[in-house]
Motif scaffolding. Structure first.
Motif, PDB file in Angstrom:
ATOM      1  N   PRO A 131       0.835  -1.213   0.000  1.00  0.00           N
ATOM      2  CA  PRO A 131       0.000   0.000   0.000  1.00  0.00           C
ATOM      3  C   PRO A 131       0.868   1.260   0.000  1.00  0.00           C
ATOM      4  O   PRO A 131       1.848   1.352   0.744  1.00  0.00           O
ATOM      5  CB  PRO A 131      -0.818  -0.122   1.287  1.00  0.00           C
ATOM      6  N   VAL A 132       0.482   2.209  -0.822  1.00  0.00           N
ATOM      7  CA  VAL A 132       1.258   3.436  -0.952  1.00  0.00           C
ATOM      8  C   VAL A 132       1.254   4.226   0.353  1.00  0.00           C
ATOM      9  O   VAL A 132       2.208   4.959   0.637  1.00  0.00           O
ATOM     10  CB  VAL A 132       0.701   4.290  -2.113  1.00  0.00           C
ATOM     11  N   ALA A 133       0.219   4.080   1.169  1.00  0.00           N
ATOM     12  CA  ALA A 133       0.085   4.872   2.386  1.00  0.00           C
ATOM     13  C   ALA A 133       1.200   4.589   3.389  1.00  0.00           C
ATOM     14  O   ALA A 133       1.644   5.491   4.105  1.00  0.00           O
ATOM     15  CB  ALA A 133      -1.272   4.634   3.034  1.00  0.00           C
ATOM     16  N   HIS A 134       1.657   3.315   3.453  1.00  0.00           N
ATOM     17  CA  HIS A 134       2.661   2.993   4.477  1.00  0.00           C
ATOM     18  C   HIS A 134       3.776   2.097   3.974  1.00  0.00           C
ATOM     19  O   HIS A 134       4.811   1.982   4.623  1.00  0.00           O
ATOM     20  CB  HIS A 134       1.990   2.325   5.692  1.00  0.00           C
ATOM     21  N   HIS A 135       3.631   1.423   2.832  1.00  0.00           N
ATOM     22  CA  HIS A 135       4.684   0.589   2.242  1.00  0.00           C
ATOM     23  C   HIS A 135       5.196  -0.451   3.235  1.00  0.00           C
ATOM     24  O   HIS A 135       6.406  -0.668   3.356  1.00  0.00           O
ATOM     25  CB  HIS A 135       5.852   1.454   1.760  1.00  0.00           C
ATOM     26  N   ARG A 136       4.320  -1.118   3.942  1.00  0.00           N
ATOM     27  CA  ARG A 136       4.743  -2.103   4.940  1.00  0.00           C
ATOM     28  C   ARG A 136       3.886  -3.362   4.837  1.00  0.00           C
ATOM     29  O   ARG A 136       2.736  -3.306   4.415  1.00  0.00           O
ATOM     30  CB  ARG A 136       4.640  -1.519   6.361  1.00  0.00           C
ATOM     31  N   CYS A 137       4.497  -4.470   5.281  1.00  0.00           N
ATOM     32  CA  CYS A 137       3.750  -5.719   5.366  1.00  0.00           C
ATOM     33  C   CYS A 137       2.840  -5.661   6.596  1.00  0.00           C
ATOM     34  O   CYS A 137       2.904  -4.724   7.398  1.00  0.00           O
ATOM     35  CB  CYS A 137       4.701  -6.907   5.451  1.00  0.00           C
ATOM     36  N   GLN A 138       1.997  -6.671   6.775  1.00  0.00           N
ATOM     37  CA  GLN A 138       1.006  -6.649   7.856  1.00  0.00           C
ATOM     38  C   GLN A 138       1.680  -6.610   9.232  1.00  0.00           C
ATOM     39  O   GLN A 138       1.267  -5.844  10.106  1.00  0.00           O
ATOM     40  CB  GLN A 138       0.092  -7.861   7.739  1.00  0.00           C
ATOM     41  N   ASP A 139       2.718  -7.414   9.411  1.00  0.00           N
ATOM     42  CA  ASP A 139       3.387  -7.436  10.718  1.00  0.00           C
ATOM     43  C   ASP A 139       4.018  -6.085  11.029  1.00  0.00           C
ATOM     44  O   ASP A 139       3.897  -5.563  12.143  1.00  0.00           O
ATOM     45  CB  ASP A 139       4.447  -8.532  10.744  1.00  0.00           C
ATOM     46  N   CYS A 140       4.716  -5.524  10.021  1.00  0.00           N
ATOM     47  CA  CYS A 140       5.364  -4.224  10.237  1.00  0.00           C
ATOM     48  C   CYS A 140       4.332  -3.117  10.414  1.00  0.00           C
ATOM     49  O   CYS A 140       4.539  -2.174  11.182  1.00  0.00           O
ATOM     50  CB  CYS A 140       6.300  -3.900   9.080  1.00  0.00           C
ATOM     51  N   ARG A 141       3.207  -3.227   9.689  1.00  0.00           N
ATOM     52  CA  ARG A 141       2.164  -2.216   9.840  1.00  0.00           C
ATOM     53  C   ARG A 141       1.558  -2.273  11.230  1.00  0.00           C
ATOM     54  O   ARG A 141       1.312  -1.243  11.862  1.00  0.00           O
ATOM     55  CB  ARG A 141       1.090  -2.448   8.771  1.00  0.00           C
ATOM     56  N   ARG A 142       1.315  -3.524  11.740  1.00  0.00           N
ATOM     57  CA  ARG A 142       0.779  -3.648  13.098  1.00  0.00           C
ATOM     58  C   ARG A 142       1.762  -3.077  14.120  1.00  0.00           C
ATOM     59  O   ARG A 142       1.360  -2.390  15.074  1.00  0.00           O
ATOM     60  CB  ARG A 142       0.470  -5.113  13.395  1.00  0.00           C
TER      61      ARG A 142
END
Length: 418
Positions: A131-142
């Protein structure tokens, strides 16, 4: 093919703007690209005007002559210099082992695509872009969201807690902080943390105590300065009252370690002249030194040498208290002159003889005491700024100026004694 209308004329030849010249005309560089060179005496046909480089001459390629054909080795080298290191195609411009613009742009697009598929947290690369909003995988986004929530919670806790040292008393509500953040002027009206009564009382007490300590330190510093000034005033008054006081000054050939005396003066504390003479240094006086004190080689041509005035100098200083403005410098000059004199006189150890002569005298500095009394603080050096004497850079004028500085220092003591 006819070109556009000339924008001017130079030496009867038309001058065209960029892109307006007849298409068949060539500059000398363009002729070289077509393996042509100017014939002997070939005339200029027109000019092309550029904003940066001015007017360039244009030639008729029909009048040019062909260059000698390139050898196979030269052609291979030229072709190799224009070959792209990525795609292997031969381009028009020289690359010298680099990639061409098409390959560079292709690599840039590939890097952008790979960056879009790379997690900005752990660096994991996947098939589809993140995703352009955060450029992170699910674990890193959490983890990022958890960190942001923790930071917000800590910021809120900080805003509603008393700012006192080691205090955790809540002095504001979360609703108040939220209302402040929602206000339109929150960015111009910073949040003010509230003190609990015990911490506010302790802070006021500690602030008052710190102010008292600072005031006491300033008073102590002023008192120490007052005592030091009084001490220096008494020192100057005692020096002026000393019947054995003399003042010495020298003018020299320079500021180096081997500077020689060109003038020397000694006066008593009462202002009587004991020694006032030019001195022949035995070497040329540099022009920059003469510009300062005005003493030239012609002025000292018939003057005595330092050895010839040494007896009179010794008699003037022996057993007396001698003040010198910037004593370390003049002592160094005297040490050099004494060593040179004793060496010429055949002493076994000229340096020891010079040291013995200086040890037998009572030489004292006047510049540092006056500068400390004057009190112009220098933050860079961490001490009081050295003051200029103002005697005109002649020996007799300088020693009289030293007495004036002593009287200036002793004046408050004399007035208070009256």
């Amino acid at each position: 093919m006819p070109g556009g209308k000339p924008c001017g004329w130079t030496d009867g030849l038309p001058v065209y703007r960029w892109g307006q010249a007849p298409a068949y005309l060539r500059t000398q560089t363009q002729l070289g690209e077509d393996r042509l060179k100017l014939a002997d005496g070939q005339a200029v046909v027109a000019y092309i005007r550029t904003r940066k480089y001015g007017d360039f001459p244009l030639y008729d390629p029909a009048a040019a002559v062909k260059m000698r054909p390139l050898s196979s080795a030269v052609k291979r080298r030229m072709e190799a210099a224009r070959t792209c290191s990525e795609c292997g195609k031969v381009r028009k411009h020289v690359l010298n082992g680099r990639s061409c613009s098409q390959c560079w742009e292709k690599a840039q697009r590939a890097r952008q695509r790979e960056r879009a598929r790379t997690c900005w947290g752990c660096g994991t690369v996947r098939e589809r872009p993140y995703p352009v909003a955060h450029h992170r995988c699910q674990d890193c986004r959490r983890a990022q969201l958890a960190e942001e929530r923790a930071e917000k919670a800590e910021s809120l806790r900080w805003a509603i807690t008393c700012p006192g040292r080691d205090c955790s008393v809540q002095t504001a509500s979360k609703a108040e902080v939220h209302r402040w953040k929602a206000a339109a002027d929150a960015i111009y009206r910073p949040w003010s943390r509230r003190w609990c009564p015990p911490c506010e009382e302790r802070e006021a007490r500690e602030r008052a105590e710190a102010e008292e300590r600072a005031t006491a330190a300033r008073e102590a510093e002023r008192e120490a300065r007052r005592r030091r000034v009084l001490e220096l005033q008494e020192w100057a008054a005692a020096a002026l009252a000393d019947e054995d006081l003399v003042v010495l000054d020298t003018e020299t050939t320079g500021r180096d370690a081997e500077a020689c005396v060109v003038e020397l003066a000694v006066i008593s504390g009462a202002g009587d002249v004991l020694v006032d003479t030019l001195v022949n240094p035995g070497r040329p006086i540099p022009a920059d030194a003469s510009e300062i004190h005005g003493i030239t080689d012609e002025a000292v041509a018939g003057a005595p040498s330092f050895g010839q005035i040494l007896v009179g100098l010794t008699a003037a200083l022996d057993g007396r208290r001698c003040l010198i403005w910037n004593s370390p410098y003049d002592e160094g000059v005297l040490r050099w002159e004494l060593t040179r004199h004793y060496r010429e006189a055949g002493h076994e150890d000229p340096a020891a003889s010079a040291a013995a002569w200086l040890d037998g005298m009572t030489l004292e500095d006047a510049m540092v005491p006056y500068s400390d009394w004057y009190g112009e603080w220098n933050d860079y050096f961490g001490n009081y700024q050295w003051q200029r004497l103002g005697g005109g850079h002649r020996a007799l004028g300088d020693v009289r100026a030293v007495l004036d500085r002593l009287r200036e220092m002793a004046a408050p003591v004399a007035s208070s004694a009256d």
